[in-house]
Design a protein around this motif. Sequence first.
Motif, PDB file in Angstrom:
ATOM      1  N   LEU A 438      62.890 -16.144  62.537  1.00 36.76           N
ATOM      2  CA  LEU A 438      62.331 -15.131  61.286  1.00 36.76           C
ATOM      3  C   LEU A 438      62.175 -13.535  62.954  1.00 36.76           C
ATOM      4  CD1 LEU A 438      61.371 -13.141  59.433  1.00 36.76           C
ATOM      5  CD2 LEU A 438      59.355 -14.132  60.005  1.00 36.76           C
ATOM      6  N   TYR A 439      62.721 -12.625  63.078  1.00 39.75           N
ATOM      7  CA  TYR A 439      62.800 -11.567  63.930  1.00 39.75           C
ATOM      8  C   TYR A 439      62.286 -10.461  63.210  1.00 39.75           C
ATOM      9  CZ  TYR A 439      66.103 -14.191  66.034  1.00 39.75           C
ATOM     10  OH  TYR A 439      66.711 -15.341  66.857  1.00 39.75           O
ATOM     11  N   GLN A 440      61.083 -10.215  64.011  1.00 44.35           N
ATOM     12  CA  GLN A 440      60.272  -9.271  62.955  1.00 44.35           C
ATOM     13  C   GLN A 440      60.579  -7.614  63.945  1.00 44.35           C
ATOM     14  OE1 GLN A 440      58.915  -7.749  60.105  1.00 44.35           O
ATOM     15  NE2 GLN A 440      59.500  -5.814  61.472  1.00 44.35           N
ATOM     16  N   THR A 450      64.359  -5.640  58.767  1.00 42.69           N
ATOM     17  CA  THR A 450      64.296  -6.659  58.032  1.00 42.69           C
ATOM     18  C   THR A 450      64.138  -8.156  59.436  1.00 42.69           C
ATOM     19  OG1 THR A 450      66.959  -7.805  57.880  1.00 42.69           O
ATOM     20  CG2 THR A 450      65.661  -6.484  56.611  1.00 42.69           C
ATOM     21  N   SER A 451      64.385  -9.420  58.835  1.00 46.16           N
ATOM     22  CA  SER A 451      64.501 -10.752  59.653  1.00 46.16           C
ATOM     23  C   SER A 451      65.774 -11.244  60.390  1.00 46.16           C
ATOM     24  CB  SER A 451      64.132 -11.806  58.672  1.00 46.16           C
ATOM     25  OG  SER A 451      64.590 -11.917  58.129  1.00 46.16           O
ATOM     26  N   SER A 452      66.811  -9.314  60.492  1.00 48.80           N
ATOM     27  CA  SER A 452      67.340 -10.172  61.324  1.00 48.80           C
ATOM     28  C   SER A 452      67.499  -9.973  62.573  1.00 48.80           C
ATOM     29  CB  SER A 452      68.843  -9.245  61.121  1.00 48.80           C
ATOM     30  OG  SER A 452      69.865  -9.325  61.261  1.00 48.80           O
ATOM     31  N   SER A 453      68.326 -10.820  63.432  1.00 51.63           N
ATOM     32  CA  SER A 453      68.373 -10.923  64.814  1.00 51.63           C
ATOM     33  C   SER A 453      69.355  -9.414  65.139  1.00 51.63           C
ATOM     34  CB  SER A 453      69.086 -11.825  64.959  1.00 51.63           C
ATOM     35  OG  SER A 453      70.205 -11.854  65.259  1.00 51.63           O
ATOM     36  N   TYR A 455      69.403  -4.680  64.669  1.00 57.11           N
ATOM     37  CA  TYR A 455      68.285  -3.577  64.336  1.00 57.11           C
ATOM     38  C   TYR A 455      69.300  -3.266  64.792  1.00 57.11           C
ATOM     39  CZ  TYR A 455      65.027  -0.578  62.692  1.00 57.11           C
ATOM     40  OH  TYR A 455      64.114   1.009  62.355  1.00 57.11           O
ATOM     41  N   THR A 471      59.379 -15.190  65.412  1.00 59.00           N
ATOM     42  CA  THR A 471      58.576 -16.668  64.948  1.00 59.00           C
ATOM     43  C   THR A 471      59.332 -17.519  65.122  1.00 59.00           C
ATOM     44  OG1 THR A 471      57.080 -14.543  64.069  1.00 59.00           O
ATOM     45  CG2 THR A 471      56.855 -17.069  63.351  1.00 59.00           C
TER      46      THR A 471
END
Length: 658
Positions: A438-440, A450-453, A455, A471
């Motif tokens: 999970l990516y923040q 979002t949770s994408s790798s 941005y 995470t």
Amino acid sequence: MKKNLIPFVLASLCSLNVFSQVITLSQLATGLSTPIGIMNTGVAGDDRLFVTERLGKIKIFNRLTGAVNATPFLDITSRVLSSTNTGEERGLLGLAFHPDYATNGYFYVDYINLQGRTIIARYQVSSFPDTALVNSEQIMMNIYQPQANHNGGNLMFGWDGYLYISMGDGGNFNDQGTGHNVAYGNAQHVDSLLGKILRIDVSNPNAPYYYSPSTNPFYGGGAPAAIPYAGTLPARDEIFDWGLRNPWRCSIDRMTGDKWIADVGQGSIEEIDFESRCDSSGRNYGWRCYEGNNNFNTLNCQPITSYTAPIYTYTHSNGNCSVTGGYVYRGGQEGGMFGKYFFGDYCSGRMWATVPNGTGGWVTNILTQTNSLITTNLTSFGEDIYGELYISAHQQGIIYKVIDTACAPTAYINAPDTIINCTGTPITFNAIYGTGLLYQWYIGATPVGTSSSSYTYTPFANGEQLNVVVTGNCIATSNVITIYTDVSFSGLDTFYCDTTSPVALTGVPSGGTFSGPGINGNMFSPALAGIGTHQVIYTYADTVSNCYYTASGCILIDTQTVVVDICTGIEEQNDVRNLSVYPNPSHSEFNIEFSLARDNDVSLIITDALGRMVKQQNIKAARGKQNIQVALDVTDGVYFLYLKTKNSMAVSKIIVSR
């Protein structure tokens, strides 16, 4: 101007004088026969791994389940010279997929044919993605091998799109130049393809299906004067690196494009060589003149400083015998392994990891294994499409996955740590990707994205900082990327006496240049600038690109004004004392108090920040305390009040704020 380029970023992340690494091996695929190579197609989302079996087959297994396909991807055992002897160095040795494999279906193999010669050939996948067309072979190179050993065999595509081919020195021992030139050996003789790494362009549609890049060091057949060259044949323009004994497993860092070479030694020393992607001229690594950093056969050789030294060597103690090259870990799952180059020894099964030390050197430590599943016959490392790391056990017929014992995932944004953006163009940032994570993303402390790798960021405030929290089984925070849309500098006041010592200036971001009167590097000297009003300029020009870094083209400037005036004599004569201005700030009227050491004429002058006079008043004053009221009809801002006598001056900054 110094840029924080990717290799320097990595060095700062891995600036370790000592590090410890504990790994465990997880058994994945079994039932293989003499596995000596592990490759992926480079196609996004492709969970397959391809293992080369020395006897002549390429098999597919799933990186998640380890299940091996019953039907080989390619079977050319009838064309390959090999045997089941564990010491055999011939066979199917190398595999590489074309960078555009998803479109053209081309892949390349390196094998020893039935006549004992090295064959570099191109094949093509069939309409069924798990099988290749065995009759699609196009032979590109057919290279004489005088002996059965030292065949190299590694294939890989570099960041430049060219195919790199590793060739051993022809075998036997001592690089006797068997079949060629005894005086110098094959590795140092540049009209031989042996003992080299070749670089070719595979875009030629016609036989021999390759070109030699014009940037290769011997393109056109020329030979450098710096090495012995007694041959009558021209140098081979396929050569890129030379002076190698038997490069067994080379790799390209998938993030930086740097090249790693593991060169097998003669009888004492194994070596690891590093070559930056910025190096477009090729390197001479010194064999047979030197083995590692030791003299070997220096007849007709240059001093050792004329050759490229290894970054690490180890001896044949404790059962070591032959180095097996690996990869720099760039996966998303094993954060403690990120940025480290992993390699091992064929005989002992030991493994090491190497990282930059932050000052241009390297730190290498042996790994601790929680389960010693490989104690010999470590033939190859490999990586999957996501950068996860694997090793093959030749005699056991098993593929293992390498796992870090710490739980942290990789949290790293693949970008320079300072980004200049003067156009407002959106920037897409990519974190190192791993499945199931999970990516923040954060701008400062504010969560975004979002949770994408990935941005996409549109800068709107100068100096904003971007990072990502990843995470998995636990949490890791990435490096910080700072985005600048403008520049500034600090340390410069608006007024100086001509006797003031030089002051240091600090630009943000750092790396720009200061200019203007009184500037020496980042120092401003009032005395050097001289009396008057001056402009000091800080310029950050992000216009220089190199092989690691693409410049934005931005030129950002901050200009500040400074006034330098004569203050000589204040201490010596001390006519004007105890100057006080109040209220300060004021709407428009100020009370001025001061005392004089003797009767004197006083000139009161008020200027704006640019040195323009806005008020002048002459005062006939006696010694002792004085009180004067001054009214100003000016706009809001910063002004300077001067009290001058014949011998001295006092000055005060005043602020008008209505």
